[in-house]
Enzyme design. Structure first.
Site: not given
Ligand code: 4GN
Length: 254
Positions: A89, A116, A154, A169
């Site tokens: 995130p 975490e 893709r 496109d």
């Molecule tokens: C990516 C990983 C959301 C996304 C995730 C995203 C795993 N959550 N928004 N969760 O692309 C802590 C360690 C959370 C990995 C992560």
């Protein structure tokens, strides 16, 4: 294009790419996806990959050692220079433009975290790029990794069968898709717009563009503004090399 996915849940990746167009593209040898189990690389005698965080706080963290060793093993196959992308995130938000840029790579390594997160020292050592699918938190990076693989695959020539695909496109010009219809001509009293039955391709194209613009203005004013302010700019032609299907706006840094 070859994807390697470092994960604690390889079956999630396998199941995600064994359907539909991605399965066909794999069978045709256009893409390949190899899921690598991070747990196979732990030196911890009970097979653990997680541990408590220094400084306290809830939850467990993935330890640096198995993640790093897994990555080194994958790089033996993928090549030392293969780009490593961590799905998190905290990354830059994924866009069609980023998908296009990534589609030019030959080998790609995706890292999926759990719990975490991952010990920062491993991330510092191996991660080249951090990408997020949006402002929300999931239990793991596998679904974002599959999303990235789908969006990038893709764009690989041959995967969609139609090289100058309308699908490509349409979001390529920065606009939302126009409404589409198939048989029957009338369904629950609703008729297909007359112009689509006319056989006049120029008129159909003009109608679709108008629909795209109206829909974008209505639903995504941010995209509409960008489209309007780029209307006079040149869209680079296909050159046969370099960037494919360039998104015609915001191609520099932010
Ligand atoms: C990516 C990983 C959301 C996304 C995730 C995203 C795993 N959550 N928004 N969760 O692309 C802590 C360690 C959370 C990995 C992560």
């Amino acid at each position: 294009m070859q994807f390697y996915v470092m994960t604690l849940f390889p079956e999630m990746i396998e199941n995600g790419v064994n359907n539909s167009i991605m399965a066909r593209a794999r069978a045709a040898g256009l893409i390949d996806v190899t899921a690598v189990n991070i747990r196979d690389y732990t030196l911890e005698k009970h097979g653990r990959v997680d541990d408590y965080t220094y400084g306290g706080g809830a939850g467990l963290l993935m330890a640096a050692q198995p993640v790093y060793d897994c990555c080194m093993a994958v790089k033996e196959k993928a090549g030392k220079d293969a780009r490593v992308i961590y799905l998190s995130p905290q990354g830059r938000t994924f866009t069609q433009e980023i998908a296009e840029e990534i589609s030019l790579e030959e080998d790609l390594i995706l890292l999926c975290g759990h719990y975490e997160g991952i010990d920062e020292r491993a991330l510092e050592e191996i991660v080249d790029d951090e990408i997020s699918m949006g402002d929300y938190v999931l239990t793991g990076g596998e679904l974002p990794a599959l999303t990235l693989i789908d969006a990038v695959s893709r764009l690989v020539p041959g995967v969609l069968h139609n090289e100058n695909s309308a699908e490509i496109d349409s979001f390529q010009n920065g606009l939302l898709e126009y409404p589409q219809y198939t048989r029957p001509e009338e369904w629950r009293g609703k008729k297909v717009p007359e112009i689509l039955l006319s056989g006049d391709h120029a008129k159909v194209d003009a109608w679709r563009l108008t629909q795209s613009i109206e829909r974008t203005k209505e639903r995504r004013p941010d995209l509409y503004e960008a489209y309007m302010s780029n209307k006079g700019t040149t869209i680079p032609e296909e050159t046969g090399s370099g960037k494919r299907n360039q998104f015609p706006r915001d191609s520099g840094s932010s």
